[in-house]
Design an enzyme around this catalytic site. Structure first.
Site, mmCIF file in Angstrom:
data_model
loop_
_atom_site.group_PDB
_atom_site.id
_atom_site.type_symbol
_atom_site.label_atom_id
_atom_site.label_comp_id
_atom_site.label_asym_id
_atom_site.label_seq_id
_atom_site.Cartn_x
_atom_site.Cartn_y
_atom_site.Cartn_z
ATOM 1 N N GLU A 267 0.802 -1.232 0.000
ATOM 2 C CA GLU A 267 0.000 0.000 0.000
ATOM 3 C C GLU A 267 0.831 1.276 0.000
ATOM 4 O O GLU A 267 0.794 2.062 0.957
ATOM 5 C CB GLU A 267 -0.965 -0.006 1.191
ATOM 6 N N GLU A 480 -5.892 -8.124 0.534
ATOM 7 C CA GLU A 480 -6.403 -7.887 1.887
ATOM 8 C C GLU A 480 -7.863 -7.504 1.762
ATOM 9 O O GLU A 480 -8.219 -6.686 0.906
ATOM 10 C CB GLU A 480 -5.688 -6.725 2.611
HETATM 11 C C1 GBH Z 1 -4.737 -2.218 5.605
HETATM 12 O O1 GBH Z 1 -4.874 -1.022 4.878
HETATM 13 C C2 GBH Z 1 -3.323 -2.369 6.113
HETATM 14 O O2 GBH Z 1 -2.496 -2.953 5.120
HETATM 15 C C3 GBH Z 1 -3.243 -3.196 7.367
HETATM 16 O O3 GBH Z 1 -1.960 -3.097 7.905
HETATM 17 C C4 GBH Z 1 -4.322 -2.745 8.344
HETATM 18 O O4 GBH Z 1 -4.256 -3.446 9.538
HETATM 19 C C5 GBH Z 1 -5.659 -2.959 7.676
HETATM 20 O O5 GBH Z 1 -5.721 -2.146 6.555
HETATM 21 C C6 GBH Z 1 -6.853 -2.586 8.524
HETATM 22 O O6 GBH Z 1 -6.902 -1.218 8.743
HETATM 23 O O7 GBH Z 1 -8.379 6.777 8.898
HETATM 24 O O8 GBH Z 1 -9.658 7.908 7.209
HETATM 25 O O9 GBH Z 1 -7.296 8.319 7.376
HETATM 26 C C7 GBH Z 1 -6.175 -0.740 4.397
HETATM 27 C C8 GBH Z 1 -6.246 0.609 3.758
HETATM 28 C C9 GBH Z 1 -5.754 2.864 4.131
HETATM 29 C C10 GBH Z 1 -7.454 1.873 5.376
HETATM 30 C C11 GBH Z 1 -5.642 3.989 5.145
HETATM 31 C C12 GBH Z 1 -7.380 2.993 6.391
HETATM 32 C C13 GBH Z 1 -6.910 5.326 6.690
HETATM 33 C C14 GBH Z 1 -8.135 6.108 6.425
HETATM 34 N N1 GBH Z 1 -6.192 1.660 4.755
HETATM 35 N N2 GBH Z 1 -6.935 4.205 5.731
HETATM 36 S S1 GBH Z 1 -8.378 7.386 7.547
#
Ligand code: GBH
Length: 586
Positions: A267, A480
């Site tokens: 990511e 994922e």
């Molecule tokens: C995954 O990303 C990760 O690869 C993993 O490590 C993690 O544990 C899993 O998600 C569950 O969260 O809070 O509005 O700023 C998923 C994509 C991108 C989702 C960043 C959360 C933050 C959004 N992630 N996003 S915000």
């Protein structure tokens, strides 16, 4: 001083050198100097010194040697009572409805569960691990974590991996996807190699194979060696390209063809958007904040592509790709401004990494308009070096959202660098318009994951979109997907925790969406549920749970949740390959 077993060619590792600022050293001769900001110091630190200076004390687990697996009691393998599953007759119940005969996972479809080193391993300083930026973010940075929790102990998987692998093998899980900690292998990110870390991952990989579980390995899941952040800004510096490739070379060389699938980086949209890192905890950089994610992305693309070519030149036969992330971007209305907002969102997210890799070695149009103001143009050699460097389209696709133009319109945003949505200039919402009823796209996850709703209705369309847009020749893998059951942390009775109805329906409906996509001709080759077990959810700590297994963080005991059975059941009902539990007698 921490003792590190050194690589083949040196017996004791040289200490790292931290240079506080990259300006030339000024020598003092007793008289005043005009420009004190040009003063520099040279500190020589060993691994222990890095920890002491930048992180401080860390917690340790009671168990701190590798534990053998014990047999999984067969009564733990009994699936729960069903919810409502017309297309998924389940486990021990008598199905009321039969399966859908037009659905099938093709032979060779790989499926499993995933994790990441910092989220599960614990053993923060064990056997010479150097600190990563996440040790600093969670130990030192005020306000970075919601609950003052760190990855010091986490699931203690560094010592408990044998049992964790035995537990998934007992359910017949085909693949375990985990990441390697770069700062275990290279405590300073570059320089000396830590043989103890390599020996550890030898055993993790060999244990997977022994249990009939295919290992998939991610090289980088956000845990950047701190020293690289401090010496050249981590992913902001072009030096990261060679350091990443050198790390990849050691890992490819060591584990080579034991690993079925390699993921270079996890990511990049997310970890590049962690730049700028918080002020005052890391060495400063002069790159303007708004530009930083894109310098990171630039170096990620080159580092990935170089690692890809290296893998091929080393004869690695597993697939190599990076994992990208994001949801389907649903236009909120059919207005032309919303259509532009949607395209801008694709270009600034998936397209950022996917277009250079899958289409033409270059950025998509809207992104390019922005970054061409400061990033160097990719040369023709770089473009052809990058194009085609992913064997599959590996996408982490948890949810979907609606996209629309900002209230002020798109051009009022693109022309105003202080607009809150600049530079993407696409607005988002989780709800249908009030004219369409105003409902959320689906039920919300835990409030600590406000970005996540069950939006499985949109997954089939999304898979079509990926295939039609980026044409990945090796197919698509959903690397994922998963769900944080709302308020799971508030439940106190284990039997209640293990029954996770929304997560279960998420998995059931997600698998249904993949099956429909496959039946419509989309080449989906694999999927990985996030996560093998409850773990450190980054800044949300242990409060926000994605595990298909519950972990009691006091005892480190693991238990299967109902959703795990739901997920496995999809392959029992619709798989071509049998789901075969594996046991190894110890
Ligand atoms: C995954 O990303 C990760 O690869 C993993 O490590 C993690 O544990 C899993 O998600 C569950 O969260 O809070 O509005 O700023 C998923 C994509 C991108 C989702 C960043 C959360 C933050 C959004 N992630 N996003 S915000």
């Amino acid at each position: 001083m921490a003792k590190l077993a050194a690589s083949q060619n040196s017996t004791s590792p040289p200490p790292t050198t931290i240079i506080a600022t990259p300006t030339p050293t000024v020598s003092l001769s007793g008289s005043g100097v005009a420009n004190p900001t040009a003063f520099t110091t040279v500190l020589t630190l060993d691994v222990e010194g890095l920890w002491d200076l930048f992180v401080g004390p860390v917690s340790t687990a009671a168990v701190n040697t590798t534990v053998s697996a014990t047999p999984i009691p067969t009564n733990e393998l009994i699936p729960p009572p069903g919810l409502y599953y017309s297309s998924f007759p389940s486990g021990q119940q008598i199905p009321m409805a039969s399966k859908n005969e037009s659905w099938k996972f093709p032979a060779g479809f790989w499926w499993g569960v995933a994790s990441a080193a910092y989220q599960v391993e614990g053993a923060a300083k064990a056997e010479g691990r150097g600190p990563s930026i996440w040790d600093v973010l969670l130990h030192r940075v005020t306000g970075y974590t919601v609950a003052n929790q760190t990855g010091d102990v986490a699931d203690n998987q560094y010592y408990l991996y044998k049992q964790d692998i035995a537990r998934i093998a007992a359910l017949g899980v085909k693949t375990y996807s985990f990441s390697i900690s770069w700062s275990r292998v290279f405590p300073f990110g570059n320089g000396p190699v830590n043989e103890l870390a390599l020996a550890h991952y030898d055993d993790v990989i060999n244990t997977c194979i022994e249990y009939g579980v295919e290992p998939s390995v991610t090289l980088y899941h956000w845990d950047l060696p701190l020293n690289l952040q401090n010496t050249y800004g981590g992913w902001l510096g072009p030096q990261i390209i060679d350091d990443f490739v050198a790390y990849a070379k050691v890992v490819f060389g060591r584990y080579g063809n034991k690993v079925s699938r390699w993921f270079t980086v996890n990511e990049p949209i997310v970890f590049c958007e962690t730049y700028p890192v918080p002020d005052n905890y890391f060495t400063n950089t002069s790159i303007p904040k708004v530009q930083q994610p894109y310098w990171c992305g630039h170096h990620v693309l080159l580092a990935h592509a170089n690692a890809y070519h290296l893998a091929k030149s080393m004869g690695i036969n597993g697939t190599v790709s990076f994992k990208t992330n994001g949801g389907y971007k649903i236009p909120l209305t059919n207005s032309s401004e919303d259509a532009i907002a949607v395209q801008r969102a694709w270009d600034f997210n998936e397209g950022w990494f996917a277009n250079p890799t899958f289409i033409n070695g270059d950025y998509p149009q809207y992104l390019k308009e922005f970054v061409s103001g400061f990033l160097p143009e990719f040369t023709d050699d770089e473009k052809s070096m990058m194009n085609g460097t992913a064997d599959i389209f590996a996408h982490d696709a948890y949810t979907s959202q609606f996209y629309m133009a900002p209230d002020s319109g798109i051009s009022a945003c693109t022309s105003n660098t202080s607009h809150p949505l600049y530079p993407t200039c696409a607005n988002t919402t989780y709800s249908y318009t009030s004219a369409d009823g105003g409902w959320n796209v689906g039920p919300a996850a835990d409030p600590l994951s406000p970005w996540l709703h069950k939006a499985t209705d949109w997954v089939t369309l999304f898979l079509h979109y990926i295939q039609d847009t980026w044409h990945p020749s090796g197919g698509i893998a959903v690397t994922e997907f998963g769900f944080a059951e709302p308020f799971e942390v508030l439940k106190t009775i284990k039997a209640d925790i293990l029954f996770d109805p929304i997560r279960s329906s998420y998995y059931r409906d997600y698998m249904e969406a993949i099956l429909i996509a496959i039946s419509e001709g989309v080449k989906v080759v694999g999927c990985l549920a996030w996560s093998i077990l409850d773990n450190l959810e980054w800044s949300s700590g242990y409060q926000d749970k994605f595990g298909v297994q519950y972990v009691n963080f006091t005892t480190q005991e693991r238990s299967y949740k109902a959703s795990f059975f739901e997920y496995v059941n999809a392959f029992k009902v619709y798989g071509t390959d049998p789901v075969t539990p594996h046991y190894v007698s110890s």
